[in-house]
Design a protein around this motif. Structure first.
Motif, PDB file in Angstrom:
ATOM      1  N   ALA A 113      11.589  11.323 -10.331  1.00  0.00           N
ATOM      2  CA  ALA A 113      10.940  10.441 -11.302  1.00  0.00           C
ATOM      3  C   ALA A 113      10.831  11.110 -12.665  1.00  0.00           C
ATOM      4  O   ALA A 113      11.089  10.485 -13.708  1.00  0.00           O
ATOM      5  N   VAL A 114      10.464  12.388 -12.680  1.00  0.00           N
ATOM      6  CA  VAL A 114      10.330  13.110 -13.943  1.00  0.00           C
ATOM      7  C   VAL A 114      11.682  13.253 -14.636  1.00  0.00           C
ATOM      8  O   VAL A 114      11.789  13.071 -15.867  1.00  0.00           O
ATOM      9  N   LEU A 115      12.729  13.554 -13.885  1.00  0.00           N
ATOM     10  CA  LEU A 115      14.058  13.673 -14.482  1.00  0.00           C
ATOM     11  C   LEU A 115      14.480  12.365 -15.128  1.00  0.00           C
ATOM     12  O   LEU A 115      15.048  12.349 -16.240  1.00  0.00           O
ATOM     13  N   ILE A 116      14.224  11.245 -14.469  1.00  0.00           N
ATOM     14  CA  ILE A 116      14.586   9.939 -15.026  1.00  0.00           C
ATOM     15  C   ILE A 116      13.813   9.674 -16.309  1.00  0.00           C
ATOM     16  O   ILE A 116      14.387   9.268 -17.340  1.00  0.00           O
ATOM     17  N   GLY A 163      -1.550  21.292 -25.106  1.00  0.00           N
ATOM     18  CA  GLY A 163      -2.219  20.001 -25.257  1.00  0.00           C
ATOM     19  C   GLY A 163      -2.345  19.243 -23.957  1.00  0.00           C
ATOM     20  O   GLY A 163      -3.217  18.373 -23.827  1.00  0.00           O
ATOM     21  N   THR A 164      -1.472  19.521 -22.978  1.00  0.00           N
ATOM     22  CA  THR A 164      -1.552  18.856 -21.674  1.00  0.00           C
ATOM     23  C   THR A 164      -1.784  19.866 -20.558  1.00  0.00           C
ATOM     24  O   THR A 164      -1.460  19.593 -19.395  1.00  0.00           O
ATOM     25  N   GLU A 165      -2.325  21.024 -20.895  1.00  0.00           N
ATOM     26  CA  GLU A 165      -2.584  22.058 -19.887  1.00  0.00           C
ATOM     27  C   GLU A 165      -3.873  21.730 -19.139  1.00  0.00           C
ATOM     28  O   GLU A 165      -4.964  21.826 -19.686  1.00  0.00           O
ATOM     29  N   TYR A 187       3.355  19.419 -14.898  1.00  0.00           N
ATOM     30  CA  TYR A 187       4.127  20.637 -15.150  1.00  0.00           C
ATOM     31  C   TYR A 187       5.587  20.304 -15.436  1.00  0.00           C
ATOM     32  O   TYR A 187       6.190  20.868 -16.366  1.00  0.00           O
ATOM     33  N   LEU A 188       6.166  19.403 -14.669  1.00  0.00           N
ATOM     34  CA  LEU A 188       7.568  19.061 -14.866  1.00  0.00           C
ATOM     35  C   LEU A 188       7.787  18.236 -16.130  1.00  0.00           C
ATOM     36  O   LEU A 188       8.850  18.314 -16.744  1.00  0.00           O
ATOM     37  N   MET A 189       6.772  17.449 -16.520  1.00  0.00           N
ATOM     38  CA  MET A 189       6.924  16.631 -17.723  1.00  0.00           C
ATOM     39  C   MET A 189       6.795  17.457 -18.991  1.00  0.00           C
ATOM     40  O   MET A 189       7.609  17.339 -19.918  1.00  0.00           O
ATOM     41  N   THR A 190       5.765  18.290 -19.082  1.00  0.00           N
ATOM     42  CA  THR A 190       5.478  18.974 -20.350  1.00  0.00           C
ATOM     43  C   THR A 190       5.298  20.479 -20.201  1.00  0.00           C
ATOM     44  O   THR A 190       5.303  21.191 -21.204  1.00  0.00           O
ATOM     45  N   GLY A 191       5.069  20.982 -18.976  1.00  0.00           N
ATOM     46  CA  GLY A 191       4.770  22.390 -18.801  1.00  0.00           C
ATOM     47  C   GLY A 191       3.446  22.804 -19.407  1.00  0.00           C
ATOM     48  O   GLY A 191       3.185  23.984 -19.599  1.00  0.00           O
ATOM     49  N   GLY A 192       2.595  21.816 -19.709  1.00  0.00           N
ATOM     50  CA  GLY A 192       1.309  22.104 -20.334  1.00  0.00           C
ATOM     51  C   GLY A 192       1.322  21.982 -21.844  1.00  0.00           C
ATOM     52  O   GLY A 192       0.265  22.020 -22.486  1.00  0.00           O
ATOM     53  N   GLY A 193       2.500  21.830 -22.437  1.00  0.00           N
ATOM     54  CA  GLY A 193       2.609  21.730 -23.896  1.00  0.00           C
ATOM     55  C   GLY A 193       2.489  20.299 -24.374  1.00  0.00           C
ATOM     56  O   GLY A 193       2.237  19.385 -23.583  1.00  0.00           O
TER      57      GLY A 193
END
Length: 306
Positions: free
Chosen positions: A129-132, A254-256, A244-250
């Motif tokens: 889902a994240v890859l898509i 900001g998304t950590e 984690y897969l979408m943004t890695g916390g960045g």
């Protein structure tokens, strides 16, 4: 309690039943101690040390890791981000789940197919889902930016995941899309058990659709919605892989969230003690939700006995 041993040293019936029960529960207790209790104790013990992830050795520092975390802006920022993510995601999942469950409960064309289709996001592997979605949202070649530029909705590509607050909004929306089917399943199952004569009586009294929903459907859904809210809050609060897969916390943390902070402390920074301290603090926060859940379960059982 009756005596479990007879005069001749033989077990009484009650004693044999108690021994049988203990033997039956022993494997479960062994698995619990091995898979739950021991890891929890080990995490707490590690959190009391300034321990390296590579060597798993280090001096005992007591509560120093906790005091350092509680004085850290990064910890409070991650806690705030976790709260924003959890509250936003759960509320959107609940609202969308109720709306779609009501639609699927009504006389919808192709309802059987739609009920199967709505489960697709929930059954889809998170990594896939994240890859898509990362492909769809790409700044340079993503189809979403292409469409909104083609129709002149915007004049430049949008950095969906590279700028705040876009990244948080995007992650919340994708999380809602991925996880709302759970709410649909729970609400739809409850809708199918509501007596139809309640709606028939309301129609005779002149109640419109909104009044029937407010006076009949919503009160009937109160119990299952409370349970869904508690469970989804617990699960979303500890969500790791999607964010984690979408943004890695960045970007710029900001998304950590707290689960990502556990990973950040334990692996990139190789501070196993500090990572374990974050995990223990997370557990203490989640115990509040567990207490609410068990209290609700006890209230439901008490209500059923009545």
């Amino acid at each position: 309690m009756p005596n479990a041993v007879e005069a001749g040293g033989r077990l009484t019936r009650a004693g044999r039943d108690a021994l049988t029960g203990a033997m039956l529960i022993a494997p479960t207790m062994a698995f619990f101690l091995l898979l739950v209790a021991y890891p929890l104790f080990q995490a707490f013990w590690i959190s009391l040390h300034e321990m390296s992830t590579l060597t798993l050795t280090g001096p005992f520092v007591g509560l120093a890791n906790y005091s350092r975390l509680l004085a850290s802006e990064q910890f409070w920022g991650a806690l705030y981000t976790s709260a924003v993510w959890t509250v936003s995601s759960v509320l959107l999942q609940t609202a969308l789940g109720i709306a779609i469950a009501l639609a699927l409960h009504g006389p919808l064309f192709g309802r059987t197919f739609a009920r199967g289709l709505v489960l697709f996001p929930y059954l889809l592997t998170t990594a896939v889902a994240v890859l898509i979605w990362r492909w769809l949202l790409n700044d340079l070649y993503g189809i979403i930016n292409y469409v909104i530029l083609e129709y002149e909705i915007v004049d430049r590509p949008i950095a969906w995941l590279g700028r705040m607050p876009n990244a948080m909004i995007t992650v919340v929306l994708i999380g809602t899309w991925k996880l709302f089917p759970f709410v649909v399943i729970a609400v739809l199952a409850r809708l199918q058990t509501i007596p139809l004569h309640l709606y028939e009586a309301a129609r005779i009294d002149g109640a419109n659709a909104l009044e029937r929903f407010w006076d009949i459907t919503l009160p009937q859904l109160r119990g299952v919605l409370a349970l869904v809210l508690v469970l989804r809050t617990i699960w979303d609060f500890k969500e790791f892989d999607l964010i984690y897969l979408m943004t890695g916390g960045g970007p710029r943390r900001g998304t950590e969230t707290l689960p990502l902070l556990v990973y950040q402390q334990s692996f990139p920074e190789l501070q196993a003690g500090r990572g374990a301290a974050v995990a223990v603090l997370m557990l203490l926060i989640m115990l509040v939700f567990f207490a609410v859940y068990f209290r609700m379960q006890a209230a439901d059982e008490e209500r059923d006995r009545r």
